[in-house]
Write an enzyme that holds these catalytic residues in place. Sequence first.
Site, mmCIF file in Angstrom:
data_model
loop_
_atom_site.group_PDB
_atom_site.id
_atom_site.type_symbol
_atom_site.label_atom_id
_atom_site.label_comp_id
_atom_site.label_asym_id
_atom_site.label_seq_id
_atom_site.Cartn_x
_atom_site.Cartn_y
_atom_site.Cartn_z
ATOM 1 N N GLU A 10 22.164 31.345 55.186
ATOM 2 C CA GLU A 10 22.603 32.719 55.053
ATOM 3 C C GLU A 10 24.103 32.657 54.755
ATOM 4 O O GLU A 10 24.852 32.050 55.523
ATOM 5 C CB GLU A 10 22.353 33.475 56.369
ATOM 6 N N ARG A 64 17.267 21.323 66.558
ATOM 7 C CA ARG A 64 18.597 21.705 66.136
ATOM 8 C C ARG A 64 19.567 20.629 66.615
ATOM 9 O O ARG A 64 19.381 20.056 67.683
ATOM 10 C CB ARG A 64 18.920 22.998 66.879
ATOM 11 N N LYS A 102 27.499 29.951 64.220
ATOM 12 C CA LYS A 102 28.348 30.619 63.224
ATOM 13 C C LYS A 102 29.120 31.784 63.836
ATOM 14 O O LYS A 102 30.237 32.064 63.430
ATOM 15 C CB LYS A 102 27.495 31.114 62.057
HETATM 16 P P1 ATP Z 1 22.661 32.314 61.828
HETATM 17 O O1 ATP Z 1 21.261 32.438 61.286
HETATM 18 O O2 ATP Z 1 22.810 32.658 63.245
HETATM 19 O O3 ATP Z 1 23.716 32.906 60.963
HETATM 20 P P2 ATP Z 1 22.248 29.524 61.395
HETATM 21 O O4 ATP Z 1 23.100 28.428 61.932
HETATM 22 O O5 ATP Z 1 20.808 29.561 61.712
HETATM 23 O O6 ATP Z 1 23.005 30.791 61.843
HETATM 24 P P3 ATP Z 1 21.521 29.632 58.608
HETATM 25 O O7 ATP Z 1 22.404 29.847 57.439
HETATM 26 O O8 ATP Z 1 20.440 30.595 58.850
HETATM 27 O O9 ATP Z 1 22.477 29.539 59.854
HETATM 28 O O10 ATP Z 1 20.955 28.160 58.579
HETATM 29 C C1 ATP Z 1 20.429 27.555 57.427
HETATM 30 C C2 ATP Z 1 19.505 26.437 57.820
HETATM 31 O O11 ATP Z 1 20.205 25.466 58.581
HETATM 32 C C3 ATP Z 1 18.364 26.954 58.686
HETATM 33 O O12 ATP Z 1 17.158 26.393 58.199
HETATM 34 C C4 ATP Z 1 18.685 26.445 60.049
HETATM 35 O O13 ATP Z 1 17.524 26.178 60.772
HETATM 36 C C5 ATP Z 1 19.492 25.180 59.760
HETATM 37 N N1 ATP Z 1 20.422 24.920 60.856
HETATM 38 C C6 ATP Z 1 21.364 25.741 61.335
HETATM 39 N N2 ATP Z 1 22.005 25.196 62.396
HETATM 40 C C7 ATP Z 1 21.442 23.977 62.590
HETATM 41 C C8 ATP Z 1 21.655 22.917 63.535
HETATM 42 N N3 ATP Z 1 22.574 23.005 64.495
HETATM 43 N N4 ATP Z 1 20.894 21.810 63.426
HETATM 44 C C9 ATP Z 1 19.970 21.704 62.452
HETATM 45 N N5 ATP Z 1 19.710 22.651 61.530
HETATM 46 C C10 ATP Z 1 20.435 23.787 61.591
#
Ligand code: ATP
Length: 565
Positions: A43, A269, A279
Amino acid sequence: MNDTPTGTDAAADGAGQDFIREIIRNDIASGKHAAPVTRFPPEPNGYLHIGHAKSICLNFGVAEEFGGRCHLRFDDTNPTREEQEFIDAIERDVRWLGFDWGDHLHHASDYFEQLYAWAEHLIRNGKAYVDDQSAEEMRQTRGTLTEGGAESPHRSRSVEENLDLFHRMRAGEFPNGTRVLRAKIDMASGNINLRDPTLYRILHATHPRTDNAWCIYPRYDYAHGPSTAFEGITHSLCTLEFESHRPLYDWLLDNLPVPSKPRQYEFARLNLTHTVLSKRVLTTLVRDGHVTGWDDPRMPTLAGLQRRGVPAAALKDFIKRIGMARANSLVDMAMFDFSIRDLLNKTALRRMAVLRPLKIVIENYPEGQVEELDAINNPEDPEAGSRTIRFSRELWIERDDFMEDAPKKFFRMTVGQEVRLRYAYYVTCTGVVKDDAGTVVELRCSYDPATRGGDSPDGRKVRGTMHWLSAVDAKPAEVRLYDHLFASPTPGSDGDIFDDINPNSLEVLPGALIEPVLATGNDSDPVQFERLGYFCRDKDSAPGRPVFNRTVGLRDSWAKQQKKG
Ligand code: ATP
Ligand code: MG
């Protein structure tokens, strides 16, 4: 064997034996898929961090290993939080990791029209309805973990009425928050995600890509699954928090005329000590000025790591080492440092720098004489060759390498003790010059001309070898030393996360000295400052005033821990 797609062998010989690769291998063997098609779906509401790198390395990695492809898809369904700056940064950072999405750069917003048509499909089949309840009313009727929710009074609207209201939502007739489109699944479900989840909300906002074409936007859960199906993704890999969303993911694919049925798999994660990979928190750190920006070298962002001098290969090595488990865990930051050090030890050129200089004068060295000496560029890589450094009567050493009242085990410089100046000579401190306040400002020394190159002809041993710079060579530099951004290994675990910020995460040394080869040019490859650590040139460098960031120190605390362990 000969009809396996290219790359399969590489995967089989150890690149990864985790459960996801196992699933993919089986799907190929059974003929379910010829090759995997994956996607990385960020995102664009912030910069990518180390956690995202794990997901990127998995999605692009398996595509590469098994001869498939990986799409970069922006989940741009929330126009109020998304910015072009983030979109650009994400593309840059995925490329930095060495991955390429080819023609497959996609956006959830590319499918807004399709998603809208599919929402109408659900309505026509009695699987979705427009709800007039407020957000608050919906929260109150959602139920709890142990108790089912209550059905909305609008749940049994006719298809015609739902279609009409949904069209009017799109046409902009209603203000924000007055209506939503909900899936009609099961308010009594044990899984809260199935209790008539919201599919669309009204949001009169300008979108970075679709501008003002829409005033209703799909929710992440609705946009994500159908988009992966639309793109023909085979394996939709996401983090564990989406496990409870999988039934909704599958429900949507079962109830829509989608062209393919991707399967969702969840992996752990990545969590790292002494930092945060949220984020929301990272955004606050930037916004409130706790750091200088998204690319502050203390940030766990890929932009921050690049600026700190971390090679992409070290990050990829780290991600390979931690593996792809199903259960969440906390990884020690020292393990990441180990990967950085391990790589830089092989590749970084050695240089001499003095961070906190103390002047020494070799009294028996002829005034005005300058001598050229040979210094090895990288003992781990003979191809890197050597360079010339210059020795003179006045030199700089590290202030920490001198002690006036030294304990027995102090093998560096103290009055009367002979030490080696690397690549140069054996020298002995003979006296100390102090200022009025009693601070040591200069050392008096003598040298043994017979020890040129740093070896003694009579086999005389010294315990300490020190780095140094000659007054004729030394050039000024600013050096920035970084420490953990958070003092606590688990920030926020007992109280406010921002109270755990390490007040000493940055130390600026404005009066450092470096070799002349480092003072010119704008090479940003990390170098090893001998005995001090790995450093790289920062973008804040100006002509005549280079700035260096410490990438990582030399101390190998992880290996020590492993041995003890
Ligand atoms: P948010 O959705 O709260 O803004 P997010 O960290 O989930 O934050 P995204 O941009 O939705 O951000 O994440 C993109 C991809 O990265 C998703 O598939 C998510 O599962 C993966 N991802 C995010 N943080 C991690 C992490 N700490 N470890 C592994 N994969 C991650
Ligand atoms: Mg997310």
